[in-house]
Scaffold this active site. Structure first.
Site, PDB file in Angstrom:
ATOM      1  N   VAL A  74      45.105  51.707  43.742  1.00  0.00           N
ATOM      2  CA  VAL A  74      44.155  52.138  43.661  1.00  0.00           C
ATOM      3  C   VAL A  74      43.237  53.321  42.519  1.00  0.00           C
ATOM      4  CG1 VAL A  74      42.440  52.706  45.292  1.00  0.00           C
ATOM      5  CG2 VAL A  74      44.579  52.028  46.555  1.00  0.00           C
ATOM      6  N   HIS A  75      43.035  52.360  42.222  1.00  0.00           N
ATOM      7  CA  HIS A  75      43.394  53.408  40.120  1.00  0.00           C
ATOM      8  C   HIS A  75      42.430  54.038  40.017  1.00  0.00           C
ATOM      9  CE1 HIS A  75      45.643  50.274  38.624  1.00  0.00           C
ATOM     10  NE2 HIS A  75      45.136  49.276  39.046  1.00  0.00           N
TER      11      HIS A  75
END
Length: 324
Positions: A252-253
């Site tokens: 979930v950068h």
């Protein structure tokens, strides 16, 4: 040269501008940030072309604001293309609309008048020295254009926290380049050369903060509309990276940038010297990090490379629970 865990944030709210190209993980990051008004005073959201075209990233940012109940925050549209290179998008990862897993519609409230670049110039020029933090969740084009137009605005910046780059991990759009840097390496070079304080949240870190079945159950158990949207978005989004890398979950950068601002103690890294390769060829967009200091050059970024994955999902869950 040791890797260290970062200290806790100060109690005063962080004056924040979020520059973004939503994008699935950007949407999660925006919801997380907007759930935290006591810690993050979001001055504005500025949009840039990246994951999808500028019209779609701007619409998606307005939808995030609507879904968070934060229509007090202005959204300014910015650059529709990179400084030099041809535009590149990531619809194969994020879907044609930038948000798979949820239905999109025309937002209730539209964009603020004026451009994101002019907003950055005006706001940072008027700011107290070293007072405003920028969370850069996409290509760095808007800030680069603002710095080229008026270099002195760097004085108003406290810190720029970039989701981008890769070193030990390898890239996600070429063997060595991460998408945000590949999309506009020339802009990243302008920001790097400006002398602003920089922290990088690269794939080296984000590929260690990944979903799992248990973490999806944790988010779903919140039971509000925000958590349902996040679960829907992530369930569609993480499949690409799981298939590509053979990982048991997906990253979930961009939300890691917001988590770093809220709880820096969850992450660790070190200051190092970094350069960006903007030469045409197989290393275009690569970030080169002198992790071991062999070049004896001054450090110019804080490069984060590890984090507490469960701590991140606990933080995300607790803050999403504050929304509707």
């Amino acid at each position: 040269m040791s890797t260290s865990t970062l200290s806790a944030p100060q109690s005063a709210p962080c004056d924040l501008i979020i520059d973004t190209d939503p994008g699935a993980d950007d949407l999660v990051a925006l919801l997380l940030a907007m759930a935290c008004p006591a810690e993050l005073n979001i001055r504005a959201i500025t949009t840039v072309a990246g994951n999808v075209s500028l019209g779609k990233t701007s619409r998606n940012a307005c939808l995030a604001r609507e879904w968070a109940g934060r229509e007090d925050i202005p959204v300014y549209a910015g650059a529709g293309r990179p400084l030099v290179r041809k535009p590149v998008h990531a619809a194969e990862v994020h879907g044609e609309e930038g948000l798979e897993g949820v239905a999109v519609h025309v937002p209730r409230q539209g964009l603020a008048s004026g451009s994101a670049v002019q907003y950055l110039v005006d706001t940072l020029a008027d700011a107290e020295p070293h007072s405003i933090t920028l969370a850069m969740l996409g290509p760095q084009t808007n800030l680069a254009l603002a710095l080229v137009q008026q270099p002195g605005i760097a004085r108003g910046i406290k810190e720029v926290v970039v989701m981008g780059g890769a070193h030990f991990n390898g890239g996600n759009i070429t063997p060595v380049a991460e998408f945000n840097l590949y999309a506009d390496p020339h802009a990243a070079e302008v920001v790097l050369a400006s002398g602003v304080r920089l922290a990088y949240v690269p794939l080296d870190l984000t590929h260690k903060i990944i979903t799992s079945d248990e973490r999806f159950r944790q988010l779903a158990a919140i039971g509000n509309q925000a958590s349902k949207r996040v679960v829907g978005i992530l369930d569609a989004y993480v499949k690409h990276d799981m298939d590509l890398y053979g990982m048991p979950g997906g990253p979930v950068h961009d939300a890691c940038v917001i988590a770093y601002l809220l709880a820096p103690g969850l992450f660790s890294g070190r200051r190092a010297h970094m350069t960006v390769d903007s030469r045409e060829g197989p290393t275009f967009g690569q970030t080169i990090v002198d992790w071991y200091g062999v070049l004896k050059r001054p450090a110019n970024v804080l490069w984060l490379n590890d984090g507490d994955a469960q701590g991140f999902f606990d933080l995300l869950s607790a803050r999403l629970a504050r929304l509707q």
